[in-house]
Design an enzyme around this catalytic site. Structure first.
Site, mmCIF file in Angstrom:
data_model
loop_
_atom_site.group_PDB
_atom_site.id
_atom_site.type_symbol
_atom_site.label_atom_id
_atom_site.label_comp_id
_atom_site.label_asym_id
_atom_site.label_seq_id
_atom_site.Cartn_x
_atom_site.Cartn_y
_atom_site.Cartn_z
ATOM 1 N N CYS A 82 0.814 -1.227 0.000
ATOM 2 C CA CYS A 82 0.000 0.000 0.000
ATOM 3 C C CYS A 82 0.840 1.266 0.000
ATOM 4 O O CYS A 82 0.346 2.342 -0.303
ATOM 5 C CB CYS A 82 -0.937 0.006 1.197
ATOM 6 N N HIS A 85 -3.764 6.847 2.946
ATOM 7 C CA HIS A 85 -4.124 5.578 2.312
ATOM 8 C C HIS A 85 -5.501 5.157 2.822
ATOM 9 O O HIS A 85 -5.770 5.221 4.023
ATOM 10 C CB HIS A 85 -3.072 4.526 2.662
ATOM 11 N N ASN A 139 -10.239 -0.605 -0.153
ATOM 12 C CA ASN A 139 -8.777 -0.508 -0.053
ATOM 13 C C ASN A 139 -8.160 -1.052 -1.342
ATOM 14 O O ASN A 139 -8.228 -2.254 -1.601
ATOM 15 C CB ASN A 139 -8.302 -1.315 1.165
#
Ligand code: ACO
Length: 328
Positions: A115, A255, A285
């Site tokens: 990520c 994020h 996500n």
């Protein structure tokens, strides 16, 4: 700032058409829309269809970013694809993007920082631009995590979505671009989030398939706490580098992992929630794609204006984490 700065001059993103809602997930695993929304903030995520693959979305996002920047692919010196969901083990997905764009002059490679891939990529892009080695870099964060998600595991399948986001970064003498960049990892926590099968440690075999080793394994609750701690710490360090206060930031773009993580970090930093961007309800996500997708949405919606200060922060498998502050 040094005489040569690295600034984002174009952004783009691309999502699969197909949407997976919480109602649909209720029919697949023992979960509920209410649980998913209150524990994560997610209402839906985009999932690639059969026959679709990472570089398709990466290339579409890249084309949009190049269009906005007014840059011809032949001008690109480097293409970095931040991904943990490559088209193939070999070659790099960035090479497929290069070929699709016809970016003949570029060096192309993948970056596997989960990520945090987009912020790791931005940091590298800044370095090669400031050193004078490259003038124009294309950075894409692209993931099809649905290909690694176990749709019988309710603790992971509700979280992840597919998508790609891209940025064109170019050398400029103007006083804008990346102001501070901090990236870090803690490999001791590798087993908090990992996909064991298919690499050299557990090469693909009938047995690895039977043991479901090709799926994402996650210790969500532990990861949650590490995420809040590390995101807060690395953001503070980046702000300190510039002697900035949290509310000097016009836009905080974390994020998109879990809305509760975003809210906890925002509160700890003391940032006004009105300055924080969130799209997790629609997108879920998307790992390395999450920040560039959010950035592109902000740019196209006019939420980012010339002179604004943006702070981006991420954490992910590894664990990796980072924070980048830039002036638009
Ligand atoms: N529906 C219903 N119940 C569920 C679900 C679900 N989808 N998932 C878990 N539960 C249950 C658990 O089984 C557990 O039940 P139990 O108490 O009977 O054992 C209960 O809910 C609580 O489980 P926790 O894991 O403690 O729940 P938590 O509040 O921590 O939320 C979550 C879980 C959403 C995964 C959270 O921990 C989280 O978001 N962690 C961070 C994960 C993350 O961001 N990962 C991505 C990193 S980025 C990257 O690199 C790709």
């Amino acid at each position: 700032m040094s005489p040569l700065n690295a600034a984002i001059i174009g952004t783009g993103h691309a999502l699969p058409e197909n949407v997976l809602t919480n109602d649909q997930l209720e029919k697949m695993v023992d979960t509920s829309d209410e649980w998913i929304v209150t524990r994560t903030g997610i209402r839906q995520r985009h999932i690639a269809g059969p026959g679709e693959y990472t570089s398709l979305f990466a290339t579409a996002a890249a084309r949009r970013a190049l269009d906005m920047a007014g840059v011809d692919p032949a001008e690109l010196d480097m293409i970095i694809c931040a991904t943990v969901c490559p088209d193939m083990m070999l070659p790099a997905t960035a090479c497929f993007i290069q070929s699709a764009l016809g970016a003949k002059r570029a060096a192309a490679y993948d970056m596997a920082a989960a990520c945090s891939g987009f912020l790791y990529g931005l940091t590298v892009a800044e370095g090669v631009i400031k050193s004078g080695r490259c003038r124009t870099v294309l950075l894409v964060g692209a993931e099809l995590l649905s290909r690694y998600v176990d749709y019988t595991d309710r603790s992971t399948c509700v979280i992840f979505g597919d998508g790609a986001g891209a940025a064109v970064i170019r050398a400029t003498e103007e006083p804008k671009g990346i102001l501070a960049a901090r990236i870090r990892s803690d490999g001791d926590l590798a087993d908090y989030l990992y996909t064991p099968g298919g690499g050299t440690r557990y090469p693909a075999s009938e047995e690895t398939v039977k043991k479901r080793l090709h799926y994402i394994k996650m210790r969500g609750n532990e990861l949650f706490k590490v995420a809040v701690r590390n995101l807060t710490q690395i953001s503070r360090e980046a702000l300190d580098d510039l002697k900035m206060a949290p509310n000097d930031v016009d836009l905080f773009l974390p994020h998109q992992a879990n809305q509760r993580i975003t809210e906890a970090v925002t509160a700890r930093l003391g940032i006004d929630p009105a300055r924080v961007y969130s799209n997790i309800d629609r997108i879920g996500n998307t790992s390395s794609a999450s920040i560039p997708i959010g950035l592109d949405e902000c740019v196209r919606a006019g939420r980012v204006r010339p002179g604004d200060t943006i702070m981006m922060a991420s954490f992910g498998a590894g664990v990796t984490y980072g924070a980048v502050i830039m002036r638009w």
